[in-house]
Enzyme design. Sequence first.
Site, PDB file in Angstrom:
ATOM      1  N   ALA A   7      -6.185  -7.615  -1.516  1.00 18.03           N
ATOM      2  CA  ALA A   7      -5.681  -6.567  -2.398  1.00 18.03           C
ATOM      3  C   ALA A   7      -6.270  -5.234  -1.951  1.00 18.03           C
ATOM      4  O   ALA A   7      -7.487  -5.047  -1.989  1.00 18.03           O
ATOM      5  CB  ALA A   7      -6.076  -6.861  -3.844  1.00 18.03           C
ATOM      6  N   MET A   8      -5.413  -4.326  -1.515  1.00 18.25           N
ATOM      7  CA  MET A   8      -5.857  -3.027  -1.011  1.00 18.25           C
ATOM      8  C   MET A   8      -5.416  -1.935  -1.972  1.00 18.25           C
ATOM      9  O   MET A   8      -4.227  -1.763  -2.244  1.00 18.25           O
ATOM     10  CB  MET A   8      -5.303  -2.774   0.386  1.00 18.25           C
ATOM     11  CG  MET A   8      -5.766  -3.799   1.410  1.00 18.25           C
ATOM     12  SD  MET A   8      -5.326  -3.368   3.111  1.00 18.25           S
ATOM     13  CE  MET A   8      -6.422  -1.951   3.392  1.00 18.25           C
ATOM     14  N   SER A   9      -6.392  -1.196  -2.494  1.00 20.41           N
ATOM     15  CA  SER A   9      -6.121  -0.153  -3.479  1.00 20.41           C
ATOM     16  C   SER A   9      -6.059   1.231  -2.856  1.00 20.41           C
ATOM     17  O   SER A   9      -5.726   2.193  -3.536  1.00 20.41           O
ATOM     18  CB  SER A   9      -7.206  -0.161  -4.554  1.00 20.41           C
ATOM     19  OG  SER A   9      -8.451   0.221  -3.988  1.00 20.41           O
ATOM     20  N   ASP A  13     -13.791   0.561  -0.944  1.00 23.88           N
ATOM     21  CA  ASP A  13     -14.292  -0.804  -1.058  1.00 23.88           C
ATOM     22  C   ASP A  13     -13.334  -1.818  -0.437  1.00 23.88           C
ATOM     23  O   ASP A  13     -13.738  -2.652   0.379  1.00 23.88           O
ATOM     24  CB  ASP A  13     -14.543  -1.152  -2.528  1.00 23.88           C
ATOM     25  CG  ASP A  13     -15.564  -0.236  -3.176  1.00 23.88           C
ATOM     26  OD1 ASP A  13     -16.515   0.155  -2.485  1.00 23.88           O
ATOM     27  OD2 ASP A  13     -15.397   0.093  -4.361  1.00 23.88           O
ATOM     28  N   CYS A 119      -5.933  -7.359 -15.860  1.00 21.03           N
ATOM     29  CA  CYS A 119      -5.264  -7.159 -14.570  1.00 21.03           C
ATOM     30  C   CYS A 119      -5.785  -8.165 -13.549  1.00 21.03           C
ATOM     31  O   CYS A 119      -5.020  -8.733 -12.772  1.00 21.03           O
ATOM     32  CB  CYS A 119      -5.488  -5.728 -14.080  1.00 21.03           C
ATOM     33  SG  CYS A 119      -4.630  -5.335 -12.530  1.00 21.03           S
ATOM     34  N   GLY A 143     -11.960  -6.075  -3.180  1.00 21.00           N
ATOM     35  CA  GLY A 143     -13.141  -5.253  -2.918  1.00 21.00           C
ATOM     36  C   GLY A 143     -14.099  -5.192  -4.095  1.00 21.00           C
ATOM     37  O   GLY A 143     -14.869  -4.232  -4.211  1.00 21.00           O
ATOM     38  N   CYS A 216      -5.592   3.272 -14.739  1.00 19.86           N
ATOM     39  CA  CYS A 216      -4.607   3.764 -13.774  1.00 19.86           C
ATOM     40  C   CYS A 216      -3.306   4.226 -14.403  1.00 19.86           C
ATOM     41  O   CYS A 216      -2.618   5.078 -13.855  1.00 19.86           O
ATOM     42  CB  CYS A 216      -4.346   2.721 -12.696  1.00 19.86           C
ATOM     43  SG  CYS A 216      -3.658   1.169 -13.300  1.00 19.86           S
TER      44      CYS A 216
END
Length: 379
Positions: A7-9, A13, A119, A143, A216
Site C-alpha cells: 500500500a503506497m500513500s 514511510d 480503514c 508503511g 483524509c
Amino acid sequence: MARVVLAMSGGVDSSVAAHLLLQQGHEVVGVFMRHGEESAEVCRAPDGSESPVLPIVQGRADHKQGCCSASDAADARRVSDRLGIPFYALNLKQDFRRIIDYFVDEYSQGRTPNPCVQCNNWIKFGRLFEYADSIDAQYVATGHYAQLSEEADGSFALRRGVDDRKDQSYVLFGIGQHLLSRMLLPVGGYDKPWIRQQAEAIGLRVAGKPDSQEICFVTSGHHGQFVRDRSGGGDTAGQIVTTAGDVVGEHPGIEAFTIGQRKGLGVAMGEPYFVVRIEPDTHRVVIGQKADLARDGLIAHEANWLIDPPAETFSCSVQIRYNSPPQAAQVTPQGTNRFDVLFDEPVDGVAPGQAAVIYDGDRVLGGGWIHSSTSTSAQ
C-alpha cells in the site's frame, strides 16, 4: 523471495518500505488506494492504459491532506518509477463510503470514531488481501510503524514499532489473527529519522514530505461541519451544562465534541473545563473540571483477539487513544466479543467509540471498541 502488494500513500514511510522490500529480494507491486472525490485527473498504469480516476480533494491550503489526494498519488507514482516497480490505482471509493458513513454515524451518536483503524480493518487489510490473492501475491505490506514476530509455537505476534513516538500498533489491533502471517511491516524496526535519511540517500523526493495530520476525507480540518453536511440535516444542537446541571451555553451540534476536549468549548469558565459526557438523547454536552474526567474502567465490545481468546481475568496494559500512554489494568473477558477493563489507577478521557487496545509489554493481545466507561464515583 515473494510477490508483495504494498500500500503506497505517496509518503516517505511507504516509499522507503518499497525500497526495503526490494533489498530483501521481494517482487513488489505498488498500489494506491483511491477513495476520494471524482476529478478529471487520471493515473496511468505501466502498460499506458488509464487506471481509475484519481481524486483532487479540495481543502484548506494550510492543511496537509491525508493519504488520498491527487498529489499523493503522483508522489507514489514517481517513487514507483524511481524504484522500478509496477504501480496501480485501485478504485475503492464505494468501499471508502462505508468509512465515511461510520464516521458520521458515530459522531452523530455522541461517540468518537477512529476511521484510521476501520480503514485498516476493512480496506488496507481487507480489500488489499483480496487484490493480493487475485495476482497470486503472498504478502500485503504497509508503511506502518509496528512489528511482527514469529513465536515458538509457529504463531505470529503484532508488536510495537521501535520508534515509540511513531508506533502505530494501536491502529492495527483489528486485523484478523489469521492474516498476521501474510503481513509485512518493513519500517517498524527503524525510527523515523533513519527512514527519512534512507529516502534522501536513495534520491526520493518525498524524503522531507510532512506526515499526514488530517483525516483524509475531512480536508477542511473541521470534522463537526463535515458531519453536519453529511448527516442528512439532523439537528443535534443543544445546551452546554456543568456536572452540577447549570446551563452555561449552547452548542451547534454534539458532533463537534469528544470526551476530554478542552479547547473550542464555546464558553468561558475562568478556569480549564473539559467535556465529561455527551448525551445524544438530550443533545447536552456536559463539562467539568479535570477531576471529573477520571474513570476506573471501561466496557469494550466487538473484541478482536490476536491470541487465543482468554477466559479468565489477566493483568496487562490498556491504551485508550492513539497518542495516549498505556495504563496498567486488569482485563476480564465476557465471552469472546466483550471485555471489561479495571485500571490500576483512574484514567482520564475514556471516550466511547475509541479503541481500547490490550498489550503485554510490546505485544498486542487484542482490543475492542469502547462502549462505556465505569467509575466508582457518581458523575
